[in-house]
Design a protein around this motif. Structure first.
Motif, short mmCIF file in Angstrom:
data_model
loop_
_atom_site.label_atom_id
_atom_site.label_comp_id
_atom_site.label_asym_id
_atom_site.label_seq_id
_atom_site.Cartn_x
_atom_site.Cartn_y
_atom_site.Cartn_z
N VAL A 74 -14.52 16.25 4.07
CA VAL A 74 -14.48 15.73 5.44
C VAL A 74 -14.56 14.21 5.44
O VAL A 74 -13.83 13.54 6.17
CB VAL A 74 -15.63 16.35 6.28
N LYS A 75 -15.42 13.66 4.60
CA LYS A 75 -15.58 12.21 4.54
C LYS A 75 -14.29 11.54 4.05
O LYS A 75 -13.90 10.49 4.56
CB LYS A 75 -16.75 11.86 3.61
N MET A 117 -13.23 6.82 -3.71
CA MET A 117 -14.59 6.31 -3.64
C MET A 117 -15.34 7.05 -2.54
O MET A 117 -15.49 6.57 -1.44
CB MET A 117 -14.57 4.81 -3.37
N VAL A 118 -15.78 8.24 -2.88
CA VAL A 118 -16.48 9.06 -1.91
C VAL A 118 -17.84 9.44 -2.48
O VAL A 118 -17.97 9.77 -3.66
CB VAL A 118 -15.66 10.33 -1.59
N GLU A 119 -18.83 9.38 -1.62
CA GLU A 119 -20.17 9.87 -1.97
C GLU A 119 -20.64 10.74 -0.82
O GLU A 119 -20.62 10.32 0.33
CB GLU A 119 -21.13 8.71 -2.19
N SER A 120 -21.02 11.97 -1.13
CA SER A 120 -21.45 12.89 -0.07
C SER A 120 -22.84 13.43 -0.41
O SER A 120 -23.17 13.64 -1.57
CB SER A 120 -20.47 14.03 0.11
N GLU A 160 -11.86 8.85 6.11
CA GLU A 160 -11.50 7.55 5.53
C GLU A 160 -10.02 7.47 5.15
O GLU A 160 -9.58 6.43 4.65
CB GLU A 160 -12.35 7.28 4.29
N ASN A 161 -9.27 8.55 5.35
CA ASN A 161 -7.84 8.62 4.97
C ASN A 161 -7.64 8.28 3.50
O ASN A 161 -6.76 7.51 3.13
CB ASN A 161 -6.99 7.69 5.84
N SER A 162 -8.49 8.83 2.64
CA SER A 162 -8.36 8.60 1.20
C SER A 162 -8.15 9.94 0.50
O SER A 162 -8.54 11.00 0.99
CB SER A 162 -9.61 7.90 0.65
N PHE A 163 -7.52 9.88 -0.67
CA PHE A 163 -7.24 11.08 -1.45
C PHE A 163 -8.51 11.49 -2.21
O PHE A 163 -9.20 10.65 -2.78
CB PHE A 163 -6.11 10.83 -2.44
#
Length: 130
Positions: free
Chosen positions: A61-62, A1-4, A66-69
């Motif tokens: 980087v985000k 769950m990443v949004e950049s 967040e220590n997420s894959f």
């Protein structure tokens, strides 16, 4: 769950020409968008290519913070838009002492990359608010 998000401001490309390029990649996967931009003949494709690459790096980087894959092949161009920046006004000499104004337009380009689950959640939120 990443949004950049990646933005470039005051770039010397007219907004109309930049929108033509941004429309090519909206909704595509990030790697596919890079491939499209690499071979697009428009002049605005180079700065947009760099912007998409920057947004991919921001997502990396985000995800690390967040220590997420993060699988970069999952990133999608969720939103991409071009706003009009400041206009540089210049004058060109003409016949009989006259001067014509030249408007050198600039653009603010914004690219938002997201994983499919974030895109689905935002679409569900929009439907619920209607």
């Amino acid at each position: 769950m990443v949004e950049s998000i990646a933005r470039v401001r005051h770039i010397r490309v007219t907004p109309q020409k930049a929108r033509r390029v941004v429309d090519l990649i909206r909704g595509k996967q990030a790697e596919e968008a890079l491939a499209i931009l690499k071979f697009a003949p428009q002049g605005a494709s180079e700065p947009v290519y760099k912007l998409v690459a920057s947004a991919m790096a921001n997502a990396r980087v985000k995800a690390d913070i967040e220590n997420s894959f993060l699988d970069e092949s999952d990133l999608i161009v969720a939103r991409a838009f071009v706003d009009e920046g400041t206009t540089l006004k210049r004058f060109q000499p003409r016949a009989q002492g006259r001067a014509f104004q030249i408007k050198k337009r600039t653009s603010h380009i914004t690219i938002v990359l997201a994983t499919p689950d974030v895109v689905a959640a935002s679409t569900a939120r929009k439907k619920a608010s209607k």
